[in-house]
Design an enzyme around this catalytic site. Structure first.
Site, PDB file in Angstrom:
ATOM      1  N   GLY A  17       0.812  -1.201   0.000  1.00 61.48           N
ATOM      2  CA  GLY A  17       0.000   0.000   0.000  1.00 61.48           C
ATOM      3  C   GLY A  17       0.846   1.250   0.000  1.00 61.48           C
ATOM      4  N   GLY A  19       0.588   5.562   1.466  1.00 58.76           N
ATOM      5  CA  GLY A  19      -0.144   6.613   2.160  1.00 58.76           C
ATOM      6  C   GLY A  19       0.409   7.971   1.796  1.00 58.76           C
ATOM      7  N   GLY A  20      -0.078   8.988   2.482  1.00 58.77           N
ATOM      8  CA  GLY A  20       0.348  10.329   2.161  1.00 58.77           C
ATOM      9  C   GLY A  20       1.802  10.586   2.465  1.00 58.77           C
ATOM     10  CB  ALA A  22       4.940   6.004   4.866  1.00 56.80           C
ATOM     11  CB  VAL A  24       2.429   0.245   3.519  1.00 55.83           C
ATOM     12  CG1 VAL A  24       2.280  -0.775   4.636  1.00 55.83           C
ATOM     13  CG2 VAL A  24       1.934   1.615   3.974  1.00 55.83           C
ATOM     14  CE  LYS A  39       1.439   2.542   7.831  1.00 54.41           C
ATOM     15  NZ  LYS A  39       0.365   3.456   8.225  1.00 54.41           N
ATOM     16  CG  ASP A 133      -5.421  11.407   9.755  1.00 51.80           C
ATOM     17  OD1 ASP A 133      -6.476  11.968   9.364  1.00 51.80           O
ATOM     18  OD2 ASP A 133      -4.611  10.883   8.976  1.00 51.80           O
TER      19      ASP A 133
END
Length: 373
Positions: A17, A19-20, A22, A24, A39, A133
């Site tokens: 995956g 993220g904003g 990092a 993954v 991450k 968050d």
């Protein structure tokens, strides 16, 4: 990155995956022989010394948390110019994926998921860690139905400014509290506002506010009231709608003040309005596992892992804690009454004793005038 050995310990196996802040990866801990999630900070953040310092500080704070509904943080490290955080590997899907696939979740399922989120937040808040968050993207659901909240404290390290550069703020903006939307400080009640938004989405299949940009969504959080969830989901009990709207109140003073307060109200709704005892397991509601390399998750309903207590056990533990927390208050009240009576008796006895000590008895003196005449 695939095949690389980070920190001479973690073998990168595959990317799972992004993220904003990092990327993954699934990796193998060669020391302990277990699967972990790693991450890796994106290059633009790894080059920012101030961000790296905040990132490490917040990750270490999150690593101090130990709770069955929180994704464990095992390690924070650096390998050359690569900064990474090692976390518990969750074999499951995100709550956002589950909602997108299923639409509105069954009410008992939505309540139980929220109870587990609140249990995690209650533990974190008691340890003075605020998530900042909370959103379905940061909530994992295992094959057994266990909820795992991830990325505690990372939002504080990242900050709104850095998130905006990656575009991931759009996902967070739907769940921002009004104070966060204004650029203010986020606290425990900000987390509870976001939980209210997540529960709203679970029972309706929609976020309360939409817009073409993060700013447009943020303004709605500040200025507008959401469509009442019962207007979208006609089966929603008034009590559950009331909990959602109270959690999402724009005034922090009118929201739930603690995660425990909201959790207790949800358990009450589960018992009395939805008609299901919290002890009942929820394996039938658990999302199926997402198989590796497959485009759709598997659907067999597999038994719970014997190592993990089910949601009923968690609720029973909470109920026992409530009983334990309530009993001492009654005992303390009785103790104060007994102590007051003892003090009063001691005062009465002391007064009586002192009075007897200072009292002089009356002595009859015989007549002596005629003596000696």
């Amino acid at each position: 990155m695939i095949g690389r050995l980070l920190g001479n310990r973690y073998e990168i196996l595959e990317r799972v995956g992004a993220g904003g802040w990092a990327m993954v990866y699934r990796a193998r801990d060669t020391y302990l022989g277990r699967m972990v999630a790693i991450k890796v900070l994106r290059d633009q953040y790894a080059a920012d010394d101030e961000f790296v310092k905040r990132f490490r500080r917040e990750a270490q704070a999150a690593g101090s948390l130990s709770h069955p509904n929180i994704v464990g943080v095992y390690d924070v490290g650096q390998d050359g110019e690569i900064y990474f955080i090692v976390m518990e590997f969750i074999d499951g899907i995100t709550l956002k994926e589950w909602i997108d696939r299923e639409g509105p979740l069954p009410l008992p399922t939505a309540v139980r998921v929220t109870v587990q989120i609140l249990d995690a937040l209650d533990h974190a808040h008691q340890n003075r860690v605020v998530h900042r968050d909370i959103k379905p993207h940061n909530i994992m659901v295992t094959r057994s139905g266990r909820v795992k909240v991830a990325d505690f404290g990372i939002a504080r390290a990242a900050g709104t400014g850095t998130l905006a550069h990656t575009g991931s703020i759009m996902g967070s903006a739907h769940y921002f509290s009004p104070e966060q939307a204004r650029g203010g400080l986020a606290g425990e009640r900000s987390d509870l506002y976001s939980v209210g938004v997540v529960l709203y989405e679970m029972v309706t299949g929609k976020v309360p506010f939409g817009g073409e940009s993060p700013i447009a969504v943020a303004i709605k959080h500040i200025q507008e009231n959401p469509i009442r969830p019962a207007q979208i989901n006609l089966e929603l009990p008034p009590e559950l709608e009331g909990i959602i709207l109270r959690a999402m109140d724009k005034d922090q003073k009118h929201r739930y003040q603690t995660a425990r307060d909201m959790l207790e109200d949800l358990n009450e709704v589960l018992r009395k309005r939805i008609g299901i005892e919290p002890e009942e397991p929820v394996s039938r509601d658990a999302p199926p596992r997402r198989s590796e390399g497959a485009t759709r998750p598997r659907s067999p309903r597999e038994p719970r892992s014997p190592r993990e207590p089910d949601d009923g056990e968690i609720t029973r533990r909470m109920s026992r804690r409530e009983v334990k927390n309530g009993a001492p208050r009654k005992v303390r009240g009785l103790a104060w009454v007994v102590l007051g009576l003892m003090v009063l008796l001691a005062l009465v006895f002391g007064y009586w004793t002192f009075s007897n000590w200072v009292r002089v008895p009356v002595v009859q003196i015989p007549p002596v005038v005629e003596i000696g005449r």
